[in-house]
Scaffold this motif. Structure first.
Motif, short mmCIF file in Angstrom:
data_model
loop_
_atom_site.label_atom_id
_atom_site.label_comp_id
_atom_site.label_asym_id
_atom_site.label_seq_id
_atom_site.Cartn_x
_atom_site.Cartn_y
_atom_site.Cartn_z
N VAL A 82 0.85 -1.18 0.00
CA VAL A 82 0.00 0.00 0.00
C VAL A 82 0.89 1.24 0.00
O VAL A 82 1.88 1.30 0.73
CB VAL A 82 -0.93 0.00 1.23
N ARG A 83 0.55 2.20 -0.83
CA ARG A 83 1.37 3.41 -0.94
C ARG A 83 0.64 4.66 -0.47
O ARG A 83 1.27 5.67 -0.20
CB ARG A 83 1.80 3.60 -2.40
N ALA A 84 -0.69 4.63 -0.43
CA ALA A 84 -1.45 5.82 -0.04
C ALA A 84 -2.63 5.40 0.83
O ALA A 84 -3.17 4.30 0.69
CB ALA A 84 -1.94 6.57 -1.27
N ILE A 85 -3.03 6.31 1.73
CA ILE A 85 -4.14 6.03 2.64
C ILE A 85 -5.03 7.25 2.68
O ILE A 85 -4.57 8.40 2.77
CB ILE A 85 -3.61 5.68 4.06
N GLY A 86 -6.34 7.03 2.56
CA GLY A 86 -7.29 8.13 2.67
C GLY A 86 -7.43 8.59 4.11
O GLY A 86 -7.52 7.77 5.03
N VAL A 87 -7.41 9.90 4.31
CA VAL A 87 -7.59 10.48 5.65
C VAL A 87 -8.63 11.58 5.54
O VAL A 87 -8.84 12.18 4.49
CB VAL A 87 -6.27 11.04 6.22
N GLU A 88 -9.32 11.85 6.64
CA GLU A 88 -10.30 12.93 6.66
C GLU A 88 -9.58 14.27 6.57
O GLU A 88 -8.49 14.44 7.12
CB GLU A 88 -11.13 12.83 7.94
N SER A 89 -10.17 15.23 5.87
CA SER A 89 -9.48 16.49 5.61
C SER A 89 -9.22 17.29 6.89
O SER A 89 -8.38 18.18 6.91
CB SER A 89 -10.27 17.34 4.61
N TYR A 90 -9.95 16.99 7.95
CA TYR A 90 -9.64 17.50 9.28
C TYR A 90 -9.33 16.31 10.17
O TYR A 90 -10.06 15.32 10.18
CB TYR A 90 -10.82 18.28 9.87
N GLY A 91 -8.25 16.42 10.92
CA GLY A 91 -7.87 15.32 11.80
C GLY A 91 -6.70 15.72 12.66
O GLY A 91 -6.24 16.88 12.65
N LEU A 92 -6.18 14.77 13.42
CA LEU A 92 -5.08 15.04 14.34
C LEU A 92 -3.76 14.93 13.59
O LEU A 92 -3.46 13.90 12.97
CB LEU A 92 -5.12 14.04 15.50
N TRP A 93 -2.96 15.97 13.63
CA TRP A 93 -1.69 16.02 12.89
C TRP A 93 -0.71 14.94 13.36
O TRP A 93 0.12 14.48 12.59
CB TRP A 93 -1.06 17.40 13.01
N LEU A 142 -12.42 8.37 -2.15
CA LEU A 142 -11.41 7.31 -2.18
C LEU A 142 -11.20 6.80 -3.60
O LEU A 142 -10.09 6.42 -3.98
CB LEU A 142 -11.83 6.16 -1.26
N GLU A 143 -12.26 6.75 -4.39
CA GLU A 143 -12.14 6.30 -5.77
C GLU A 143 -11.30 7.29 -6.56
O GLU A 143 -10.37 6.92 -7.28
CB GLU A 143 -13.53 6.16 -6.40
N GLY A 144 -11.64 8.59 -6.45
CA GLY A 144 -10.86 9.59 -7.17
C GLY A 144 -9.44 9.69 -6.66
O GLY A 144 -8.51 9.93 -7.42
N ALA A 145 -9.28 9.47 -5.34
CA ALA A 145 -7.94 9.56 -4.76
C ALA A 145 -7.04 8.46 -5.30
O ALA A 145 -5.84 8.65 -5.49
CB ALA A 145 -8.02 9.47 -3.24
N ALA A 146 -7.62 7.29 -5.56
CA ALA A 146 -6.82 6.19 -6.10
C ALA A 146 -6.25 6.57 -7.46
O ALA A 146 -5.10 6.27 -7.78
CB ALA A 146 -7.68 4.93 -6.21
N GLU A 147 -7.06 7.27 -8.27
CA GLU A 147 -6.57 7.69 -9.57
C GLU A 147 -5.53 8.79 -9.43
O GLU A 147 -4.50 8.78 -10.10
CB GLU A 147 -7.75 8.19 -10.41
N ALA A 148 -5.79 9.75 -8.54
CA ALA A 148 -4.86 10.87 -8.36
C ALA A 148 -3.54 10.42 -7.79
O ALA A 148 -2.50 11.05 -8.00
CB ALA A 148 -5.49 11.93 -7.46
N ALA A 149 -3.55 9.32 -7.03
CA ALA A 149 -2.34 8.87 -6.35
C ALA A 149 -1.45 8.03 -7.24
O ALA A 149 -0.34 7.68 -6.87
CB ALA A 149 -2.70 8.06 -5.10
N ALA A 165 6.32 2.28 -7.75
CA ALA A 165 5.09 1.49 -7.68
C ALA A 165 3.89 2.41 -7.77
O ALA A 165 3.97 3.59 -7.44
CB ALA A 165 5.05 0.69 -6.38
N PRO A 166 2.75 1.90 -8.21
CA PRO A 166 1.55 2.73 -8.26
C PRO A 166 1.18 3.24 -6.88
O PRO A 166 1.44 2.59 -5.88
CB PRO A 166 0.48 1.78 -8.81
N GLY A 167 0.55 4.39 -6.83
CA GLY A 167 0.18 4.99 -5.56
C GLY A 167 -1.23 4.65 -5.16
O GLY A 167 -1.98 5.53 -4.76
N GLU A 168 -1.63 3.41 -5.29
CA GLU A 168 -3.00 3.01 -5.02
C GLU A 168 -3.38 3.27 -3.57
O GLU A 168 -2.63 2.96 -2.65
CB GLU A 168 -3.19 1.53 -5.35
N VAL A 169 -4.57 3.85 -3.39
CA VAL A 169 -5.10 4.06 -2.06
C VAL A 169 -5.66 2.73 -1.57
O VAL A 169 -6.69 2.26 -2.05
CB VAL A 169 -6.19 5.15 -2.05
N GLY A 170 -4.98 2.13 -0.62
CA GLY A 170 -5.36 0.80 -0.16
C GLY A 170 -5.97 0.76 1.21
O GLY A 170 -6.30 -0.31 1.72
N ALA A 171 -6.11 1.94 1.85
CA ALA A 171 -6.67 1.98 3.21
C ALA A 171 -7.27 3.36 3.45
O ALA A 171 -7.01 4.32 2.72
CB ALA A 171 -5.59 1.68 4.24
#
Length: 490
Positions: free
Chosen positions: A198-209, A237-244, A252-258
């Motif tokens: 896994v290379r990328a993970i989706g996170v909420e735009s507001y969260g704990l740094w 998450l779908e769009g993020a997978a493409e952007a990543a 390696a591809p930057g697929e959002v896997g989590a």
């Protein structure tokens, strides 16, 4: 060579012989005092004990002690033994040594309304101590060994029952891994995901740094998801997978896997994830083989609505449930837990057993007994009432003194979001600091990579952690807060 009576005393007398032994012993003791290794007031072993440990004549030690007493390095009084003398002058400095600057002292705020901790002043000390005593009385001998990487079986069994009953988690004790806090659990998961490709993970735009930093140090790229009135926009998450795709690094591809979510009570906005979004998250994970990391940081504290059950119940093989004792008890307990899908358990345990990931078996046994005896439930119920009273005091005070300030995110949790007039957040936080009130602005929790359109809410705001101050300090903190809020016209 070492000597010990009440306290161990290491003295290096190597190379000394004959009549030079007493002089060597005197020099070694003097240097130990001069260097600060023997602090003022420390009681030294008796001359008989030190002589026996060093293999010397008792008179040799007594003469060394007497010489140092005469020089003022030691004191000797009847019934008090021989001790290092109190010295008002600083230890001599070596030639050319510069005097170090005094340490900087950071003033503590008079009032603290920052997120991060529950009211630790009401930690249930007596009940915890009783649980510790009972746990120690029946603990098996093997509990004091290295143990299972998953944690003590007593605690995992107690957690499985509690989580199923209180949070709707489908928890098998064999699939629970106990960690030293949520940050350790997230670090373990991040490293395992990275090893799995896994290379990328989706996170909420507001969260704990802090959590964002853990994700990045694990080698994962955080990809912000938008927030709105229904919680995280799972479709991102779908769009993020493409952007990543094509993330720089190893080619390696930057697929959002989590995806890291706070579905019961989004941090910090307080919005629960809408049922449609919960279903969309599970659907995304099932279709793509992705993993949802569910941070249930304050799920026990709800006030005006039915509790939102754990997302994990919908898809136990695609969701890692993360819980912690930090909000229900105190951060100092340093115990959290992961409820893992079967396919992830082996990799997490292999990593956890490979380094310094262990934690105290005694604390685990105590928490297990604390839960089994019903003390955990009683404490949570009591704190829920306490925090609700504070929340109501905050809402009532704002309605009376600052009706233009809108309050949100208060149906659950230990903090509220205060909407401020545009352009006033930074000056309000600064004004609070000048008055000794520690506050955090909403913008502090915004992910730096979140595009403006994805960063709802867009208004200025404050995060007010009404659960943080001790009970006696909350009225003063509330008064200080009212004193720094901007007027209606900003």
């Amino acid at each position: 060579m070492a000597a010990a009576v009440g306290a161990d005393l290491h003295l290096d007398l190597a190379g000394s012989a004959g009549r030079g032994v007493r002089a060597a012993l005197t020099r070694a003791l003097r240097e130990a005092v001069r260097s600060g290794r023997l602090a003022p007031g420390v009681r030294l072993p008796s001359s008989r004990s030190l002589a026996a440990d060093l293999g010397l004549a008792r008179n040799t030690v007594a003469e060394a002690y007497g010489e140092l007493v005469a020089e003022g390095w030691l004191t000797a009084r009847q019934g008090s033994g021989t001790r290092v003398a109190q010295r008002s002058a600083p230890a001599p400095r070596k030639a050319g040594e510069r005097r170090s600057a005094p340490p900087r002292v950071t003033a503590r705020p008079l009032h603290d309304l920052r997120c991060g901790a529950a009211d630790v002043s009401v930690f249930p000390r007596a009940a915890w101590l009783s649980a510790a005593r009972r746990a120690m009385a029946v603990a098996p001998h093997e509990a004091f060994g290295y143990g299972d990487g998953r944690g003590r079986p007593e605690l995992r069994a107690a957690l499985a029952d509690y989580l199923a009953r209180a949070r709707g988690v489908r928890a098998d004790p064999e699939r629970i891994v106990v960690c030293a806090g949520f940050t350790q659990g997230l670090t373990l998961l991040g490293q395992v995901l990275r090893r799995r490709g896994v290379r990328a993970i989706g996170v909420e735009s507001y969260g704990l740094w802090v959590h964002q930093g853990i994700v990045e140090r694990s080698g994962l790229r955080p990809v912000p998801m938008a927030l709105d009135a229904y919680g995280a926009v799972i479709g991102d998450l779908e769009g993020a997978a493409e952007a990543a795709e094509g993330v720089e690094g190893d080619g390696a591809p930057g697929e959002v896997g989590a995806a890291l979510l706070t579905p019961a009570h989004q941090f910090p906005t307080g919005v629960p994830l809408h049922p449609d979004r919960r279903a969309a998250a599970v659907d995304w994970a099932s279709r793509t083989g992705g993993l949802i990391v569910e941070d249930d940081y304050d799920g026990e504290f709800r006030y005006d609505r039915q509790p939102v059950g754990a997302l994990q119940n919908l898809a136990p093989e695609h969701v890692v449930y993360c819980g912690t004792a930090s909000k229900a008890l105190a951060p100092g307990v340093r115990l959290a837990w992961l409820v893992l899908p079967e396919h992830l358990l082996g990799d997490v345990l292999e990593l956890k057993r490979s380094g310094e990931w262990g934690l105290s078996a005694l604390d685990q046994l105590t928490l297990a007994e604390f839960i089994e005896a019903g003390a955990y439930d009683r404490h949570v119920r009591a704190m829920r009432l306490r925090y609700r009273r504070r929340r109501d005091q905050l809402v009532d005070a704002l309605a009376e003194h600052a009706p233009h300030v809108r309050v949100t995110g208060i149906a659950a949790g230990l903090h509220a979001v205060l909407e401020l007039p545009a352009g006033t957040e930074r000056s309000t936080v600064q004004a609070a600091a000048w008055r000794g009130l520690a506050l955090e602005g909403l913008s502090r929790f915004r992910h730096p990579a979140a595009p403006p359109a994805a960063a709802a809410p867009a208004h200025d705001g404050l995060i007010v952690a009404y659960g943080t101050p001790p009970e006696h300090a909350f009225p003063g903190a509330l008064e200080a807060l009212l004193g720094v809020l901007p007027p209606a016209d900003g």
